[in-house]
Write an enzyme that holds these catalytic residues in place. Sequence first.
Site, mmCIF file in Angstrom:
data_model
loop_
_atom_site.group_PDB
_atom_site.id
_atom_site.type_symbol
_atom_site.label_atom_id
_atom_site.label_comp_id
_atom_site.label_asym_id
_atom_site.label_seq_id
_atom_site.Cartn_x
_atom_site.Cartn_y
_atom_site.Cartn_z
ATOM 1 N N LYS A 34 17.868 -7.920 56.352
ATOM 2 C CA LYS A 34 17.535 -6.493 56.197
ATOM 3 C C LYS A 34 16.042 -6.301 56.016
ATOM 4 C CE LYS A 34 21.708 -6.139 53.424
ATOM 5 N NZ LYS A 34 22.084 -5.978 52.011
ATOM 6 N N HIS A 59 7.426 -33.117 54.247
ATOM 7 C CA HIS A 59 8.823 -33.336 53.840
ATOM 8 C C HIS A 59 8.804 -34.473 52.807
ATOM 9 C CE1 HIS A 59 13.054 -33.414 53.900
ATOM 10 N NE2 HIS A 59 13.307 -33.544 55.185
ATOM 11 N N ARG A 67 13.861 -25.171 51.924
ATOM 12 C CA ARG A 67 13.372 -25.489 53.283
ATOM 13 C C ARG A 67 13.116 -24.180 54.013
ATOM 14 N NH1 ARG A 67 15.886 -29.583 57.643
ATOM 15 N NH2 ARG A 67 14.908 -31.009 56.148
ATOM 16 N N ARG A 69 21.260 -33.373 56.567
ATOM 17 C CA ARG A 69 21.032 -34.422 55.581
ATOM 18 C C ARG A 69 20.382 -33.934 54.287
ATOM 19 N NH1 ARG A 69 21.604 -36.480 60.204
ATOM 20 N NH2 ARG A 69 20.427 -34.639 60.762
ATOM 21 N N THR A 70 19.302 -33.208 54.416
ATOM 22 C CA THR A 70 18.551 -32.858 53.205
ATOM 23 C C THR A 70 19.372 -31.900 52.338
ATOM 24 O OG1 THR A 70 16.617 -33.025 54.622
ATOM 25 C CG2 THR A 70 16.257 -32.176 52.409
HETATM 26 N N1 CP Z 1 15.882 -35.820 57.911
HETATM 27 C C1 CP Z 1 16.156 -34.526 57.776
HETATM 28 O O1 CP Z 1 15.390 -33.746 57.204
HETATM 29 O O2 CP Z 1 17.364 -34.133 58.316
HETATM 30 P P1 CP Z 1 17.952 -32.674 58.228
HETATM 31 O O3 CP Z 1 17.058 -31.774 59.032
HETATM 32 O O4 CP Z 1 19.341 -32.754 58.790
HETATM 33 O O5 CP Z 1 17.933 -32.252 56.781
#
Ligand code: CP
Length: 304
Positions: free
Chosen positions: A83, A133, A105, A54-55
């Site tokens: 590496k 998040h 991320r 999603r993100t």
């Molecule tokens: N909600 C969320 O962060 O989903 P993903 O891990 O799929 O990005």
Amino acid sequence: MITDVISALDLDRKSVELILNEAESMRNQLYGKRCLHIADEKIVITVFLEPSTRTRLSFQFAATYLGAKAIDFGTTEISSIQKGETFEDTIRMVDGYEPDAIVLRQSVPGNAKRAAEISAAPVINAGDGANEHPTQALTDMYTIKREIGRVNGLTIGLMGDLKHGRTVSSLSYMLDKFDENTVIYIAPDELQVSNEVVSKLKNLKYKKSDRVDGVMEDLDVLYVTRIQKERFIDNAEYERLKGSYIINRDFLEKFKRRPIIMHPLPRIDELASDVDNMKEAKYFEQAKNGVYVRMALLKEIMNL
Ligand code: CP
């Protein structure tokens, strides 16, 4: 002006309101169109060193809908991290190509902040381990506002793995900026929200519970979270706790007054698919809302 977005704590109430309003405007402007062409000269790079659907995709769609180019770093397996290239050098390299925003991320709490210190381009924290998040929390707030009509005066149950869930900390910090909100943290003792998170709350009223049925009819929102297997050191503990709460249609239909059901997704078995067709189920809308929120955020960060 919004620059790096590392923590939900960094955004003041006015900035959150701006993003929520802007997200609605993005939704309206995009209606019937494939591109707004307001970021045609811009480049956004997504650097996801932990898995995401999603993100990662909602940022890529958001950038594309604005008219920007969306470049993806790819998986760690095809990068020189394999590496032995350090995190710092990886960010230096990415930033050296002069993107207009870096969406990051990775698994180490605090490394999003480290990246922002290294990088000239603004950094958006798309999840740093179990820490935060913030763009998910903005998406959650936007969803609550659309579904209930306000982000004040609400009672919200946050349920599941509150110890490892980064959405829980960021959403708590977001709700704290508004008035008369109460959070009920629903989890077994082992997975309860950390003292570190609640010690940062100034305004939000909260209580803890290890039962969901006793509080259901008080809730405006039940926010279900996954037990995060990948964050457990002891797999036996994960196996013991993984079925702690399961929300399904039979359970929900026991209550006369039902909250809307949200979940940051992915879900495993804590939220049954027989809930999907209930009118209270809002989690797929919530995921879609992430596109408009991230369009709004990218627009602000890139000064468009
Ligand atoms: N909600 C969320 O962060 O989903 P993903 O891990 O799929 O990005």
